[in-house]
Motif scaffolding. Structure first.
Motif, short mmCIF file in Angstrom:
data_model
loop_
_atom_site.label_atom_id
_atom_site.label_comp_id
_atom_site.label_asym_id
_atom_site.label_seq_id
_atom_site.Cartn_x
_atom_site.Cartn_y
_atom_site.Cartn_z
N SER A 79 93.24 25.23 5.81
CA SER A 79 91.81 24.91 5.89
C SER A 79 90.98 26.13 5.48
N HIS A 80 89.71 25.89 5.23
CA HIS A 80 88.79 26.99 4.92
C HIS A 80 88.69 27.94 6.11
N VAL A 81 88.73 27.38 7.31
CA VAL A 81 88.66 28.21 8.52
C VAL A 81 89.88 29.15 8.57
N ARG A 82 91.06 28.61 8.28
CA ARG A 82 92.27 29.43 8.29
C ARG A 82 92.18 30.53 7.24
N LEU A 83 91.70 30.20 6.04
CA LEU A 83 91.58 31.20 4.98
C LEU A 83 90.56 32.27 5.34
N ASP A 84 89.48 31.88 5.99
CA ASP A 84 88.49 32.87 6.45
C ASP A 84 89.10 33.78 7.52
N THR A 85 89.94 33.20 8.38
CA THR A 85 90.63 34.00 9.40
C THR A 85 91.53 35.03 8.74
N GLU A 86 92.23 34.63 7.69
CA GLU A 86 93.12 35.57 6.99
C GLU A 86 92.31 36.65 6.28
#
Length: 191
Positions: A79-86
């Motif tokens: 998800s975009h949220v996961r990519l932002d977390t990374e």
């Protein structure tokens, strides 16, 4: 405990990376930390480790590597949220030190001893930084094992990430946590 060093060791705690604020170590403080860090058992004097520092904009740049690796290596599209977390993974603390374990083939210096030396070095980094008043968190997380991240860090076949040590000023004093009973883990060998 009467001795100040033992009291320090008995009370030290890791601090979660997102609870580490600026400032991180200065260049002079980093040199002191590394000087202490390298005073570990090192059979055959191989120095089977090295360091990679991440501070300032380098933390953001490696975050892009993490996001790209996540997108490429996950089974399901993240998800975009996961990519932002990374992308923000190394932004949690003002300074991150990667300790790279380097196994160097040498008669009389088994691989296991070299890997243990890198682990001891990671903890010495934490102890030195903690003694200076910094908080630390020694973690690896999935990025330490990612082929794309390994490539971006230019790791050789004989190298592995022993840890990413996040260093900064603690936002708050971490609470105590339950520890194992050392006597429950102790046996005395006899013939």
């Amino acid at each position: 405990m009467d001795h100040p060093i033992l009291s320090f060791l008995a009370s030290r705690r890791s601090v979660k990376p997102d609870k580490l604020l600026a400032p991180g170590p200065s260049s002079a403080q980093l040199q002191e930390i590394l000087k202490v860090a390298t005073r570990v058992p090192d059979h055959k004097k191989l120095a089977p480790w090295r360091f990679i520092a991440f501070e300032g904009d380098a933390r953001k740049a490696i975050g892009e590597v993490f996001a790209s690796a996540c997108a490429a290596e996950e089974k399901e599209p993240p998800s975009h949220v996961r990519l932002d977390t990374e992308r923000a993974r190394f932004m949690r603390a003002p300074f991150v030190l990667a300790v790279i374990s380097q196994v160097k083939p040498r008669s009389g210096a088994p691989e296991w001893e070299q890997v243990l030396s890198a682990g001891a070095l990671c903890f010495n980094v934490c102890l030195a930084a903690n003694a200076m008043g910094f908080g630390t968190s020694w973690i690896t997380e999935w990025v330490a094992y990612s082929p794309a991240v390994r490539s971006a860090l230019q790791l050789e076949d004989n190298e592995r990430v022993a840890g990413f040590i996040h260093i900064g000023t603690p936002a708050e004093k971490p609470g105590e946590r339950e520890r194992p009973d050392p006597n429950a883990l102790l046996t005395h060998w006899s013939a």
